[in-house]
Design a protein around this motif. Structure first.
Motif, PDB file in Angstrom:
ATOM      1  N   MET A 164       0.916  -1.091  -0.021  1.00 25.71           N
ATOM      2  CA  MET A 164      -0.179  -0.095   0.081  1.00 25.71           C
ATOM      3  C   MET A 164       0.733   1.218   0.121  1.00 25.71           C
ATOM      4  SD  MET A 164      -3.148   1.083   2.410  1.00 25.71           S
ATOM      5  CE  MET A 164      -2.188   1.150   4.067  1.00 25.71           C
ATOM      6  N   ILE A 165       1.968   1.189   0.835  1.00 22.29           N
ATOM      7  CA  ILE A 165       2.676   2.373   0.958  1.00 22.29           C
ATOM      8  C   ILE A 165       3.504   2.687  -0.669  1.00 22.29           C
ATOM      9  CG2 ILE A 165       4.940   3.275   1.740  1.00 22.29           C
ATOM     10  CD1 ILE A 165       4.181   1.883   4.531  1.00 22.29           C
ATOM     11  N   GLU A 166       4.024   1.588  -0.948  1.00 27.56           N
ATOM     12  CA  GLU A 166       4.477   1.692  -2.661  1.00 27.56           C
ATOM     13  C   GLU A 166       3.591   2.356  -3.621  1.00 27.56           C
ATOM     14  OE1 GLU A 166       6.049  -1.793  -3.650  1.00 27.56           O
ATOM     15  OE2 GLU A 166       7.571  -2.048  -1.997  1.00 27.56           O
ATOM     16  N   GLN A 167       2.389   1.777  -3.528  1.00 27.88           N
ATOM     17  CA  GLN A 167       1.383   2.375  -4.425  1.00 27.88           C
ATOM     18  C   GLN A 167       1.116   3.751  -4.058  1.00 27.88           C
ATOM     19  OE1 GLN A 167       0.409   0.647  -6.793  1.00 27.88           O
ATOM     20  NE2 GLN A 167      -0.871   2.197  -7.743  1.00 27.88           N
ATOM     21  N   ARG A 183     -10.647   5.720  -0.283  1.00 28.39           N
ATOM     22  CA  ARG A 183     -11.412   4.920  -1.219  1.00 28.39           C
ATOM     23  C   ARG A 183     -10.387   5.059  -2.599  1.00 28.39           C
ATOM     24  NH1 ARG A 183     -17.112   3.989  -2.125  1.00 28.39           N
ATOM     25  NH2 ARG A 183     -17.149   5.297  -0.220  1.00 28.39           N
ATOM     26  N   GLY A 184      -9.707   5.978  -2.768  1.00 27.11           N
ATOM     27  CA  GLY A 184      -8.696   6.163  -3.758  1.00 27.11           C
ATOM     28  C   GLY A 184      -7.574   4.891  -3.450  1.00 27.11           C
ATOM     29  N   ILE A 185      -7.157   5.117  -2.171  1.00 27.64           N
ATOM     30  CA  ILE A 185      -6.113   3.884  -1.983  1.00 27.64           C
ATOM     31  C   ILE A 185      -6.471   2.654  -2.214  1.00 27.64           C
ATOM     32  CG2 ILE A 185      -4.600   3.294  -0.201  1.00 27.64           C
ATOM     33  CD1 ILE A 185      -4.642   6.108   0.906  1.00 27.64           C
ATOM     34  N   ALA A 186      -7.594   2.357  -1.737  1.00 25.57           N
ATOM     35  CA  ALA A 186      -8.250   1.030  -1.711  1.00 25.57           C
ATOM     36  C   ALA A 186      -8.431   0.624  -3.160  1.00 25.57           C
ATOM     37  CB  ALA A 186      -9.694   0.945  -1.066  1.00 25.57           C
ATOM     38  N   ARG A 187      -8.927   1.439  -4.067  1.00 21.54           N
ATOM     39  CA  ARG A 187      -9.129   1.155  -5.603  1.00 21.54           C
ATOM     40  C   ARG A 187      -7.587   0.920  -6.046  1.00 21.54           C
ATOM     41  NH1 ARG A 187     -13.406   5.520  -6.336  1.00 21.54           N
ATOM     42  NH2 ARG A 187     -12.065   6.946  -6.108  1.00 21.54           N
ATOM     43  N   ALA A 188      -6.884   1.552  -5.835  1.00 20.25           N
ATOM     44  CA  ALA A 188      -5.164   1.285  -6.490  1.00 20.25           C
ATOM     45  C   ALA A 188      -4.694   0.106  -5.955  1.00 20.25           C
ATOM     46  CB  ALA A 188      -4.477   2.492  -5.826  1.00 20.25           C
ATOM     47  N   VAL A 189      -5.059  -0.443  -4.706  1.00 17.26           N
ATOM     48  CA  VAL A 189      -4.256  -1.556  -4.087  1.00 17.26           C
ATOM     49  C   VAL A 189      -5.389  -2.795  -4.231  1.00 17.26           C
ATOM     50  CG1 VAL A 189      -2.826  -0.432  -2.604  1.00 17.26           C
ATOM     51  CG2 VAL A 189      -5.075  -1.021  -1.783  1.00 17.26           C
ATOM     52  N   GLU A 190      -6.746  -2.447  -4.747  1.00 20.02           N
ATOM     53  CA  GLU A 190      -7.608  -3.577  -5.031  1.00 20.02           C
ATOM     54  C   GLU A 190      -7.786  -4.253  -3.905  1.00 20.02           C
ATOM     55  OE1 GLU A 190      -6.097  -5.915  -8.158  1.00 20.02           O
ATOM     56  OE2 GLU A 190      -6.670  -4.262  -9.750  1.00 20.02           O
ATOM     57  N   ARG A 191      -8.220  -3.605  -2.760  1.00 22.06           N
ATOM     58  CA  ARG A 191      -8.583  -3.956  -1.272  1.00 22.06           C
ATOM     59  C   ARG A 191      -9.809  -3.332  -0.845  1.00 22.06           C
ATOM     60  NH1 ARG A 191      -4.551  -3.315   2.709  1.00 22.06           N
ATOM     61  NH2 ARG A 191      -5.885  -4.508   4.043  1.00 22.06           N
ATOM     62  N   ASP A 192     -10.490  -3.954   0.308  1.00 22.75           N
ATOM     63  CA  ASP A 192     -11.696  -3.411   0.910  1.00 22.75           C
ATOM     64  C   ASP A 192     -11.234  -2.033   1.435  1.00 22.75           C
ATOM     65  OD1 ASP A 192     -14.556  -4.022   1.844  1.00 22.75           O
ATOM     66  OD2 ASP A 192     -13.384  -3.740   3.649  1.00 22.75           O
ATOM     67  N   VAL A 193     -12.133  -1.039   1.149  1.00 25.31           N
ATOM     68  CA  VAL A 193     -12.191   0.274   1.861  1.00 25.31           C
ATOM     69  C   VAL A 193     -12.225   0.045   3.312  1.00 25.31           C
ATOM     70  CG1 VAL A 193     -13.497   2.504   2.234  1.00 25.31           C
ATOM     71  CG2 VAL A 193     -13.452   1.289  -0.110  1.00 25.31           C
ATOM     72  N   LYS A 194     -12.927  -0.729   4.048  1.00 23.91           N
ATOM     73  CA  LYS A 194     -12.657  -0.740   5.378  1.00 23.91           C
ATOM     74  C   LYS A 194     -11.396  -1.465   5.983  1.00 23.91           C
ATOM     75  CE  LYS A 194     -14.811  -3.197   9.334  1.00 23.91           C
ATOM     76  NZ  LYS A 194     -15.918  -4.394   9.813  1.00 23.91           N
ATOM     77  N   ARG A 195     -10.868  -2.198   5.235  1.00 23.90           N
ATOM     78  CA  ARG A 195      -9.385  -2.869   5.550  1.00 23.90           C
ATOM     79  C   ARG A 195      -8.210  -1.769   5.241  1.00 23.90           C
ATOM     80  NH1 ARG A 195     -11.483  -6.022   8.786  1.00 23.90           N
ATOM     81  NH2 ARG A 195     -12.451  -7.663   7.794  1.00 23.90           N
ATOM     82  N   VAL A 196      -8.529  -0.908   4.100  1.00 22.67           N
ATOM     83  CA  VAL A 196      -7.489   0.148   4.108  1.00 22.67           C
ATOM     84  C   VAL A 196      -7.555   1.223   4.944  1.00 22.67           C
ATOM     85  CG1 VAL A 196      -6.976   1.738   2.378  1.00 22.67           C
ATOM     86  CG2 VAL A 196      -7.432  -0.313   1.606  1.00 22.67           C
ATOM     87  N   HIS A 197      -8.906   1.550   5.498  1.00 23.74           N
ATOM     88  CA  HIS A 197      -9.189   2.465   6.467  1.00 23.74           C
ATOM     89  C   HIS A 197      -8.384   2.268   7.979  1.00 23.74           C
ATOM     90  CE1 HIS A 197     -11.090   4.549   9.830  1.00 23.74           C
ATOM     91  NE2 HIS A 197     -11.139   5.622   9.039  1.00 23.74           N
ATOM     92  N   GLU A 198      -8.628   0.967   8.237  1.00 26.10           N
ATOM     93  CA  GLU A 198      -7.952   0.193   9.286  1.00 26.10           C
ATOM     94  C   GLU A 198      -6.456   0.416   9.549  1.00 26.10           C
ATOM     95  OE1 GLU A 198      -9.604  -3.622   9.682  1.00 26.10           O
ATOM     96  OE2 GLU A 198     -11.428  -3.068  10.306  1.00 26.10           O
TER      97      GLU A 198
END
Length: 52
Positions: free
Chosen positions: A1-4, A14-29
């Motif tokens: 995630m940091i690299e992306q 939401r933008g980070i979640a899309r970029a790393v193709e992960r669930d928004v809730k998990r990216v938020h955590e």
């Protein structure tokens, strides 16, 4: 995630979640933990940024 995030620059959760193709809730955590540890910083409009 940091690299992306380094590639795309400051982004919303939401933008980070899309970029790393992960669930928004998990990216938020994950970003909450990274903010707490001082690896990310939050900029004025709610977007996240990795500090220099």
């Amino acid at each position: 995630m940091i690299e992306q995030l380094q590639k795309i620059g400051p982004s919303s959760i939401r933008g980070i979640a899309r970029a790393v193709e992960r669930d928004v809730k998990r990216v938020h955590e994950d970003t909450s933990a990274l903010l707490e540890w001082g690896i990310f910083e939050q900029i004025g409009d709610g977007k996240k940024s990795r500090p220099l």
